[in-house]
Each structure stands twice: as structure tokens, then as C-alpha cells.
Design an enzyme around this catalytic site. Structure first.
Site, PDB file in Angstrom:
ATOM      1  NE  ARG A   1      -3.353   2.567   2.532  1.00 17.89           N
ATOM      2  CZ  ARG A   1      -3.454   3.350   3.593  1.00 17.89           C
ATOM      3  NH1 ARG A   1      -3.074   2.939   4.784  1.00 17.89           N
ATOM      4  NH2 ARG A   1      -3.983   4.559   3.500  1.00 17.89           N
TER       5      ARG A   1
ATOM      6  CG  HIS B   1      -1.181   8.950   3.467  1.00 14.42           C
ATOM      7  ND1 HIS B   1      -1.363   7.601   3.731  1.00 14.42           N
ATOM      8  CD2 HIS B   1      -0.792   9.475   4.657  1.00 14.42           C
ATOM      9  CE1 HIS B   1      -1.100   7.336   4.999  1.00 14.42           C
ATOM     10  NE2 HIS B   1      -0.736   8.458   5.586  1.00 14.42           N
TER      11      HIS B   1
ATOM     12  CD  GLU C   1      -4.925   7.614   9.837  1.00 12.41           C
ATOM     13  OE1 GLU C   1      -4.335   8.639  10.206  1.00 12.41           O
ATOM     14  OE2 GLU C   1      -4.640   6.490  10.273  1.00 12.41           O
TER      15      GLU C   1
ATOM     16  CG  ASN D   1      -5.569   3.449   8.544  1.00 15.29           C
ATOM     17  OD1 ASN D   1      -5.766   2.492   7.785  1.00 15.29           O
ATOM     18  ND2 ASN D   1      -5.052   4.583   8.137  1.00 15.29           N
TER      19      ASN D   1
ATOM     20  CE1 TYR E   1      -0.041   2.648  13.418  1.00 12.81           C
ATOM     21  CE2 TYR E   1      -2.028   3.764  12.652  1.00 12.81           C
ATOM     22  CZ  TYR E   1      -0.769   3.230  12.396  1.00 12.81           C
ATOM     23  OH  TYR E   1      -0.256   3.292  11.122  1.00 12.81           O
TER      24      TYR E   1
ATOM     25  CD  GLU F   1      -1.841   3.915   8.075  1.00 10.37           C
ATOM     26  OE1 GLU F   1      -1.514   4.351   9.198  1.00 10.37           O
ATOM     27  OE2 GLU F   1      -2.067   4.646   7.103  1.00 10.37           O
TER      28      GLU F   1
END
Ligand code: GBH
Length: 497
Positions: A96, A141, A186, A326, A328, A398
Site C-alpha cells: 500500500r 495521504h 484518515e 487503520n 493503533y 494500517e
């Protein structure tokens, strides 16, 4: 081994196997990601135009931890063959990466397409395909052309036209070979983080207005690109298009905060996902109400969150072929007490919801301030998304872990294992239809306001080397091995790299 011991041994193996199935389903795809501004460098070669991140780093070096910029970064513009080689070494199913808008369209508009930019992405795409690695391409991005930023960027509704023109160019040039597309990476960072914090480009603080104007415009821009693909390209190319949302998992601090935690999820995820993935479309009702109330209290005549017309609701609704997640980190959330001050949303508090966030005591911290470790968060997030938007195809676009230095990174391996175990539980216990996982990142790169100090790479990059030498970390071996064996089982052999 005599037969009795053999029986005991195999029984134990079978028992532990049943208790913990650590294998990924056949056909599951593993990839790794980067983004143009973070790796390409070559910020002004040939006819490349200036992006808002070029401008931001050059004009406000003190806003970047090590006063660095993306001028050279990992030099992927020149080192793309090595990038492909790394993807091949790991055995990635897909890579990606993102297209730099101003490398392809130097003026920001579609009046002139850069030959040099076209050649660069053709080389990368063809090189990957030659090795049997699928290109998974993000159109945007975060590196908006500065020319468009000067015209208001994401707060100007015309950005949907500019983005649509750009998207059509990218689909036209590369759509014959690229089957996986992310329109925008995002949106919450482009809107909420940018206009709340001032620590990212552009440094314009407008939490009560800018963030919400941007939110609606980003939804419209995504939908325009999706509809263009759907009508003009899907019939011949049959690719898949989505938007990659960022997800911070919110848990309530106490049971009394449960409703607030749900509102925070709607504010962080729903505001960017509900218009697209829900059956009804438009803003989540709870957020529409909460933001109208707070806007009126502040003296505005109407909500700061711009309304969608019925036509717009229909236009945006359903503009996805899969859900790109995504993820985290997580937060605990609670109601603010009288007189408490607020840090900025979304990685800290939420003044608009009167909410304070914190870390749970037993969550470990990492080398970067916004990131606490909470593996269960990824599973709960996936389950919540399924419950909200239905049994659709999910891909984790991600997930990764930051360190500061070094080739030996047992802590990153530990993180990947813990999170991937939760991903497996989401698939096997919660029945989430998850078909792929993407490690962030293939290599160390320009980590926005952290500069080069924070490192997310499976490969280390030597920034003192003019060729930006890449060296595999221990975690690269772990990931290679996982892709080869499809299991998180420790017994599986470790390959050399
Ligand atoms: C993703 O962002 C990005 O897609 C990727 O480019 C990035 O390199 C990667 O993750 C690792 O960070 O001012 O408190 O918001 C994750 C979201 C947004 C987290 C910016 C850090 C800055 C701290 N990031 N945020 S804060």
C-alpha cells in the site's frame, strides 16, 4: 521418543491447538504500507509542485520534533527498486502506497499531467506486479497541493471538484493495473487533528468551524471519486474502492460513562463512516444532536456541522466496496468535571462532548506521546464496526508500532503478535469478515510532527547514507515468517533475511 510419550505429546499439542488456533484463514492477505510524503523525497525534482506539507516543514521547522522535512525522506523516488525488493523479501501479497498529488498534477489542477510523475508510478506499479505483489493505492495521504490550500483547502466545498478531477486522472493512468483503491487516508486527521491542534499542515486552528466544514467536504470528495470509479472505470477494471478511516477505540472509564463512550465513537468514527456505510446515510443522529446543542450554546444560529441535503445523503451513502480500518491505540473516556480544561481532540479530550480521556493504568506507553498499547482495542473496534455497519468485508489498512532506535525490536514483535492475536479472535470468535492486514510501515519514514525521531519500520532506514540504506529489523523476519506460515505459533521457524 517411545510411543507413550508420543501419545502424551500429540495430545498436548492437540489440546493447545484447540484452545488457541493461531492460524490465519487461507486466502487472507498480508501487506505493508507507506505514504508518498513520508518516503518519496525528491520534493522539487522535475515539474513536481509544492504540497502543503512541503510548505509547512519549510516555513515552520520548529513544529517538527527534529526540525526535519520531507525533502529527501527515504528517497523512494530514486530507491523504488529497493522498495519493491523489500516487499518481495517479506513475501507481501500487496504493497500500500500513496500517489503524490503534486507529483502527478503539479498545479493541483488537471490541466497538466506530469510525465515524470506518471513514469515514477508506472515503474512502481509494474515492478510490483512483476513480482506478483498487488499495488494497493491511496489517492490522498495528506499532501494537498499548496495551490489548493491557498484557496481554502479542505474547508472549501470546491475541493470535491478538484479531488474528483485528480481521481479521474489517477484511475485513467493506473486503473488498468491497480485493483485496490483508497480515496482518502484518515479524514479525521485531515479535519479534526489539523484544525484542532495546529501541529499539522496547515497550522490553522479552527476547531468550532474548520474541522466540521472539512468533515463534510471530505465525505463529498470521497463520494465523487467513488462514483467516478463506479461509473467510468469499474465496468472495465473491476477494482475495489474505499476510504481509510482512523480508529481510536474508546472505552468508558466507569459504567456511568458508557453512553459518553458511545458518543465519542460516533464522533470519532461515525462522523466519517456513518454517511458512507450506514443503511440510512448522513450524520449519526446522536452526534448531529450533540453538536447542534453545543453550537447553539456557543451563540451560533445553527450547528457547526454542515447539514447534508437529501440528495447529498444518497450520493455519499454506499460509496464503498469494503471497509478500510487503520487502528493503533485506545482511550478511556469520562465526563469532565467542573472547571477542568481540555486538551485537543481526538487523541486527547473532547471539549464539544465535555469529555476527558486518559490511559488505563495497565496500558503501556510507547516512544510517541499519543500511543498506548491496548491489543483488545483492535478486536473491540472491529466488532463494533460490524455491529454498526453490517457484515461487510473489512481490511486493516494500517496497524504498527513505534520505536526510537535499533535493529533488534522484540517490543515491536510483541506488539504485532498481541494485536494480531486479537485480530484472529475478531475473525474466529466474532465472525468479522476480515480479509487482509497491513503493517505500518514497510520502512522508517517521515513521521509527520515527530520527524524522523519516531520509527515505525519493519526495515530501518539509515538517514546518514546518501542512498538511505534499508536494513531489515527482527520484526521484518517475524512478519516474513508469519506470511509464509500463516500462524502466530512461536514454534514456527524463523527465516533469514
Ligand atoms: C497514521 O496516522 C498515518 O496514516 C500514517 O501516515 C502515520 O505515519 C501512522 O499512522 C503512524 O502515526 O496531535 O495528538 O493528534 C495515525 C494518526 C495522527 C497519530 C497525528 C498522531 C499526531 C498526534 N496520527 N497524530 S496528535
Amino acid at each position: 521418543m517411545d510411543w507413550q510419550r508420543a501419545v502424551v505429546f500429540s495430545t498436548l499439542l492437540a489440546v493447545s491447538w484447540c484452545a488457541e488456533d493461531l492460524t490465519f484463514p487461507p486466502g487472507f492477505k498480508f501487506g505493508a504500507a507507506t505514504a508518498a510524503f513520508q518516503v518519496e523525497g525528491a520534493w522539487n525534482v522535475s515539474d513536481k509542485g509544492e504540497s502543503k506539507w512541503d510548505r509547512f516543514c519549510h516555513e515552520f521547522p520548529h513544529k517538527i520534533q527534529d526540525r526535519s522535512n520531507g525533502d529527501v525522506a527515504c528517497d523512494s523516488y530514486h530507491q523504488w527498486k529497493r522498495d519493491i525488493e523489500m516487499a518481495e523479501e517479506l513475501g507481501l501479497h500487496f504493497y500500500r502506497f500513496s500517489v503524490s498529488w503534486t507529483r502527478l498534477l503539479p498545479s493541483g489542477f488537471a490541466n497538466h499531467i506530469s510525465e515524470d510523475g506518471t513514469r515514477y508510478y508506472n515503474n512502481l506499479i509494474d515492478g510490483l506486479l512483476e513480482k506478483g505483489i498487488e499495488p494497493f493505492v491511496t489517492l490522498y495521504h495528506w499532501d494537498l497541493p499548496q495551490s489548493l490550500q491557498d484557496l481554502g483547502g479542505w474547508t472549501n466545498p470546491l475541493v470535491a471538484d478538484w479531488f474528483a478531477d485528480y481521481a479521474r486522472v489517477v484511475f485513467t493512468l493506473f486503473g488498468d493495473r491497480v485493483k485496490w483503491w483508497i480515496t482518502i487516508n484518515e479524514p479525521i486527521v485531515i479535519c479534526d487533528v489539523v484544525y484542532n491542534s495546529g501541529i499539522m499542515a496547515p497550522p490553522i486552528i479552527s476547531p468550532e468551524t474548520g474541522a466540521y466544514l472539512c468533515n463534510k467536504n471530505v465525505m463529498m470528495a470521497h463520494a465523487r471519486a467513488y462514483r467516478i470509479y463506479d461509473e467510468e472505470f469499474r465496468p472495465k477494471y473491476q477494482g475495489k474502492v474505499s476510504v481509510a478511516n482512523h480508529h481510536i477505540w474508546f472505552d468508558p472509564l466507569t459504567p456511568a460513562d458508557a453512553e459518553l463512550a458511545e458518543l465519542a465513537r460516533q464522533n470519532a468514527v461515525g462522523r466519517y463512516a456513518h454517511p458512507i456505510y450506514s443503511k440510512t446515510g448522513g450524520w449519526p443522529a446522536s452526534i448531529e444532536k450533540a453538536l447542534e446543542e453545543v453550537s447553539l450554546k456557543r451563540g451560533y444560529s445553527k450547528s457547526s456541522l454542515p447539514a447534508f441535503t437529501q440528495e447529498e445523503i444518497e450520493f455519499v451513502r454506499g460509496t464503498y466496496d469494503f471497509y478500510a480500518m487503520n487502528h493503533y491505540t485506545s482511550r478511556l473516556i469520562r465526563k469532565a468535571r467542573e472547571g477542568e480544561t481540555f486538551n485537543f481532540w481526538p487523541f486527547a479530550d473532547c471539549i464539544d462532548l465535555g469529555a476527558k480521556v486518559q490511559k488505563q493504568e495497565d496500558w503501556d506507553v510507547t516512544s510517541t506521546f499519543w500511543f498506548f498499547i491496548h491489543p483488545e482495542g483492535i478486536r473491540r473496534q472491529l466488532a463494533w464496526l460490524k455491529q454498526q455497519y453490517g457484515d461487510i468485508e473489512f481490511i486493516i489498512t494500517e496497524n504498527g508500532f513505534p520505536t526510537v532506535e535499533g535493529i533488534h525490536d522484540p517490543i515491536r514483535i510483541k506488539y504485532y503478535k498481541a494485536y494480531l492475536k486479537q485480530v484472529l479472535l475478531a475473525i474466529k470468535e466474532d465472525g468479522v469478515y476480515l480479509t487482509g492486514y497491513t503493517a505500518w510501515s514497510l520502512m522508517d519514514n517521515f513521521e509527520w510532527s515527530d520527524g524522523y525521531a519516531t520509527k515505525f519500520g519493519l526495515y530501518q532506514v539509515d538517514y546518514n547514507d546518501p542512498h538511505r540504506k534499508r536494513t531489515p529489523r527482527d520484526s521484518a523476519r517475524f512478519y516474513k515468517n508469519l506470511i509464509k506460515t500463516y500462524t502466530l505459533d512461536d514454534g514456527a521457524t524463523q527465516d533469514e533475511l
